[in-house]
Design a protein around this motif. Structure first.
Motif, PDB file in Angstrom:
ATOM      1  N   THR A  68      27.303  46.232  17.026  1.00  0.00           N
ATOM      2  CA  THR A  68      27.936  46.567  18.301  1.00  0.00           C
ATOM      3  C   THR A  68      29.433  46.731  18.107  1.00  0.00           C
ATOM      4  O   THR A  68      30.034  47.667  18.616  1.00  0.00           O
ATOM      5  N   GLU A  69      30.049  45.838  17.367  1.00  0.00           N
ATOM      6  CA  GLU A  69      31.483  45.928  17.133  1.00  0.00           C
ATOM      7  C   GLU A  69      31.837  47.245  16.438  1.00  0.00           C
ATOM      8  O   GLU A  69      32.786  47.910  16.834  1.00  0.00           O
ATOM      9  N   ARG A 112      30.173  50.051  16.455  1.00  0.00           N
ATOM     10  CA  ARG A 112      29.955  51.172  17.375  1.00  0.00           C
ATOM     11  C   ARG A 112      31.126  51.279  18.347  1.00  0.00           C
ATOM     12  O   ARG A 112      31.658  52.370  18.573  1.00  0.00           O
ATOM     13  N   HIS A 113      31.554  50.160  18.900  1.00  0.00           N
ATOM     14  CA  HIS A 113      32.697  50.170  19.814  1.00  0.00           C
ATOM     15  C   HIS A 113      33.928  50.754  19.125  1.00  0.00           C
ATOM     16  O   HIS A 113      34.629  51.592  19.691  1.00  0.00           O
ATOM     17  N   TYR A 154      33.593  54.557  18.439  1.00  0.00           N
ATOM     18  CA  TYR A 154      33.787  55.324  19.670  1.00  0.00           C
ATOM     19  C   TYR A 154      35.255  55.333  20.077  1.00  0.00           C
ATOM     20  O   TYR A 154      35.794  56.361  20.495  1.00  0.00           O
ATOM     21  N   PRO A 176      27.928  57.126  28.664  1.00  0.00           N
ATOM     22  CA  PRO A 176      27.799  55.920  27.839  1.00  0.00           C
ATOM     23  C   PRO A 176      29.017  55.683  26.935  1.00  0.00           C
ATOM     24  O   PRO A 176      29.383  54.546  26.682  1.00  0.00           O
ATOM     25  N   LEU A 177      29.645  56.763  26.488  1.00  0.00           N
ATOM     26  CA  LEU A 177      30.853  56.617  25.683  1.00  0.00           C
ATOM     27  C   LEU A 177      31.952  55.954  26.504  1.00  0.00           C
ATOM     28  O   LEU A 177      32.598  55.000  26.060  1.00  0.00           O
ATOM     29  N   ARG A 215      31.603  54.090  29.167  1.00  0.00           N
ATOM     30  CA  ARG A 215      31.239  52.688  29.430  1.00  0.00           C
ATOM     31  C   ARG A 215      31.513  51.805  28.219  1.00  0.00           C
ATOM     32  O   ARG A 215      31.991  50.681  28.354  1.00  0.00           O
ATOM     33  N   THR A 216      31.211  52.307  27.039  1.00  0.00           N
ATOM     34  CA  THR A 216      31.418  51.525  25.824  1.00  0.00           C
ATOM     35  C   THR A 216      32.903  51.256  25.592  1.00  0.00           C
ATOM     36  O   THR A 216      33.297  50.152  25.218  1.00  0.00           O
ATOM     37  N   ASP A 235      33.967  48.690  28.028  1.00  0.00           N
ATOM     38  CA  ASP A 235      33.447  47.400  27.582  1.00  0.00           C
ATOM     39  C   ASP A 235      34.345  46.827  26.483  1.00  0.00           C
ATOM     40  O   ASP A 235      34.656  45.636  26.482  1.00  0.00           O
ATOM     41  N   LEU A 236      34.758  47.666  25.551  1.00  0.00           N
ATOM     42  CA  LEU A 236      35.663  47.227  24.492  1.00  0.00           C
ATOM     43  C   LEU A 236      36.980  46.737  25.086  1.00  0.00           C
ATOM     44  O   LEU A 236      37.493  45.682  24.692  1.00  0.00           O
TER      45      LEU A 236
END
Length: 69
Positions: free
Chosen positions: A5-6, A8-9, A12, A35-36, A38-39, A42-43
Motif C-alpha cells: 500500500t505504501e 502504491r501511494h 501514485y 481512485p487515484l 482518493r489514494t 488518503d496519503l
C-alpha cells in the motif's frame, strides 16, 4: 499500512507530481482518475499534510509536496 500500500501511494504521488494533472497521471499508472485522487488524499491524510493545491484549472505542489519529491 502494509508495504504494498505504501509503495502504491508513493508511486501514485510521484505520477501526479510529475504530470501535475490527475487525468494524465491516472492514464500513466493505468487506473481511473477517481481512485487515484482518493489514494493521493488518503496519503495526505496519513502524512498529515497537503501535498497539492487543487483548483478547477490548476494543480501545483505545496511546499510539503515539493519536499516529498
Amino acid at each position: 499500512m502494509d508495504t504494498g500500500t505504501e509503495l502504491r501511494h508513493l508511486r501514485y504521488f510521484v505520477a501526479v507530481a510529475e504530470e501535475l494533472n490527475f487525468r494524465r497521471a491516472a492514464e500513466r499508472v493505468h487506473i481511473d482518475q477517481a481512485p487515484l485522487s482518493r489514494t493521493v488524499r488518503d496519503l495526505e491524510s496519513k502524512l498529515g499534510v497537503v501535498l497539492f493545491e487543487r483548483s478547477s484549472r490548476k494543480l501545483v505542489l505545496t511546499p510539503s509536496g515539493e519536499k516529498a519529491t
